[in-house]
Design an enzyme around this catalytic site. Structure first.
Site, mmCIF file in Angstrom:
data_model
loop_
_atom_site.group_PDB
_atom_site.id
_atom_site.type_symbol
_atom_site.label_atom_id
_atom_site.label_comp_id
_atom_site.label_asym_id
_atom_site.label_seq_id
_atom_site.Cartn_x
_atom_site.Cartn_y
_atom_site.Cartn_z
ATOM 1 N N CYS A 53 1.233 -0.981 0.096
ATOM 2 C CA CYS A 53 -0.420 -0.056 0.558
ATOM 3 C C CYS A 53 1.072 1.882 0.117
ATOM 4 C CB CYS A 53 -1.037 -0.087 1.578
ATOM 5 S SG CYS A 53 -1.498 1.541 1.008
ATOM 6 N N CYS B 200 -0.252 4.240 2.364
ATOM 7 C CA CYS B 200 -0.465 3.903 3.818
ATOM 8 C C CYS B 200 0.932 4.284 3.888
ATOM 9 C CB CYS B 200 -0.483 3.002 3.524
ATOM 10 S SG CYS B 200 -2.012 1.561 3.400
ATOM 11 N N ASP B 201 2.131 3.750 3.398
ATOM 12 C CA ASP B 201 3.403 3.381 3.366
ATOM 13 C C ASP B 201 4.536 4.583 2.676
ATOM 14 O OD1 ASP B 201 2.437 1.991 5.648
ATOM 15 O OD2 ASP B 201 3.043 -0.008 4.365
#
Ligand code: NAP
Length: 313
Positions: A131, A134-135
């Site tokens: 992701c 997200c990261d």
């Protein structure tokens, strides 16, 4: 007894919820602990109709949810752990309760696939991710690798150029599966480079990703590629584990349906990526959620009419 339980809260599940709530069915939606489906893990959605300037995936899902709640859908952020569709009523279990329903819409979607190579699981969260939204921000000015050749991989690679000093796409063939527009954007980006005909075989690093062992599939030789992060974008698997003994699945584990709406069990309907491995778009999933909901409504009406006949007869 619930009239309708919807399992899943991506575009399919929540569209089903909007339609069912507006039909006064007061659907109970089991949204999952990680509610919202795959769009919660994406950045900008540019092709959902009605948003000419694009919309962020999580924001789009919040609007779906608010719309379903506005008309009376009850949404619980819990996972369904077991179902029993062999009898009437249909039964659905969460961790701490059993529920009964006259009808169920299965819209559990699909989840990101992993490579299954050494180091991948151990370093998940320490540089291995599926992701970018997200990261990605953890890897400012770092060397980032994206694995895959589809639209997801191109989208991740393009997004990650905001952070990485360089983004290297490792793809197992010499041609991309991605749509032309996404492929061109990625190929023309100055920060993105491609390693073709190659497979990542191992993720190395003690506490965080330090390098990847990559095999050149044409020559069969391996080499080490320095990297701080590896984003895996190689497709998805359907979330059907809890339906294995209950509903018919195809070889890849997707739910089988004769008409794309009904299952072989009366009162159990399907919608979205848990069934559809061809289109897999938010808008097609939403359309299927609408169809499943309308069919569930018809089914419930017919059952009620039958019951009324039995009572009067
Ligand atoms: P996908 O289209 O199935 O592509 C998966 C990619 O991963 C392929 O290039 C495949 O290689 C590669 N792959 C699969 N298993 C692998 C393995 N074990 N090792 C290495 N590589 C592997 O999946 P997706 O990119 O997630 O897209 C899914 C659907 O969502 C598509 O319909 C796509 O159009 C859509 N989508 C659209 C957008 C957008 O329009 N903005 C964004 C994301 C997704 P091969 O090419 O060799 O098979």
């Amino acid at each position: 007894m619930e009239r309708l339980i919807i399992i899943g809260s991506g575009p399919a599940g929540l569209t089903a919820a909007i339609y069912a709530a507006r039909a006064n069915l007061a659907p109970l939606v089991f949204a999952g602990y990680q509610y919202g489906g795959q769009l919660m893990l994406t950045t900008e959605v540019e092709n959902y109709p009605g948003f000419p300037n694009g919309i962020m995936g999580p924001e789009l899902m919040e609007t779906f949810r608010a719309q379903a709640e506005r008309f009376g859908a009850k949404i619980e952020n819990v996972d369904v752990v077991k179902v029993d569709f062999t009898k009437r009523s249909l039964r659905v279990w969460t961790d701490d309760r059993e529920y009964q329903a006259e009808s169920v819409i299965v819209a559990t979607g699909a989840s990101a696939r992993w490579l299954g190579i050494p180091g991948e699981e151990r370093l998940r969260g320490q540089g291995v991710s599926s992701c970018a939204t997200c990261d990605g921000a953890f890897f400012r000015d770092r060397r980032i690798v994206v694995v895959g050749g589809g639209d997801s991989a191109m989208e991740e690679a393009l997004f990650l150029t905001r952070f990485g000093s360089k983004v290297t796409v490792v793809h197992r063939r010499d041609a991309l599966r991605a749509s032309k527009i996404m492929a061109e954007r990625a190929m023309n980006h100055s920060k993105i480079e491609f390693i073709w005909n190659a497979a990542v075989e191992e993720v190395k690093g003690e506490f965080k990703v330090e390098s990847l062992v990559v095999r050149d599939l044409s020559s069969g030789t391996s080499f080490e590629l320095e990297a701080d992060a590896m984003f895996v974008a190689i497709g998805h698997d359907p979330n059907t584990a809890i339906f294995r003994d209950q509903l018919e699945l195809d070889k890849q584990g997707y739910l089988v349906s004769r008409d794309g709406v009904r299952t072989a069990i009366e009162g159990v309907f399907v919608a979205g990526d848990v069934y559809d491995h061809r289109y897999r778009q938010a808008v097609t999933a939403a359309g299927m959620g609408c169809k499943a909901s309308m069919e569930a409504e018809k089914y419930l009406e017919a059952r009620e009419a039958e019951r009324a006949m039995t009572l009067t007869g």
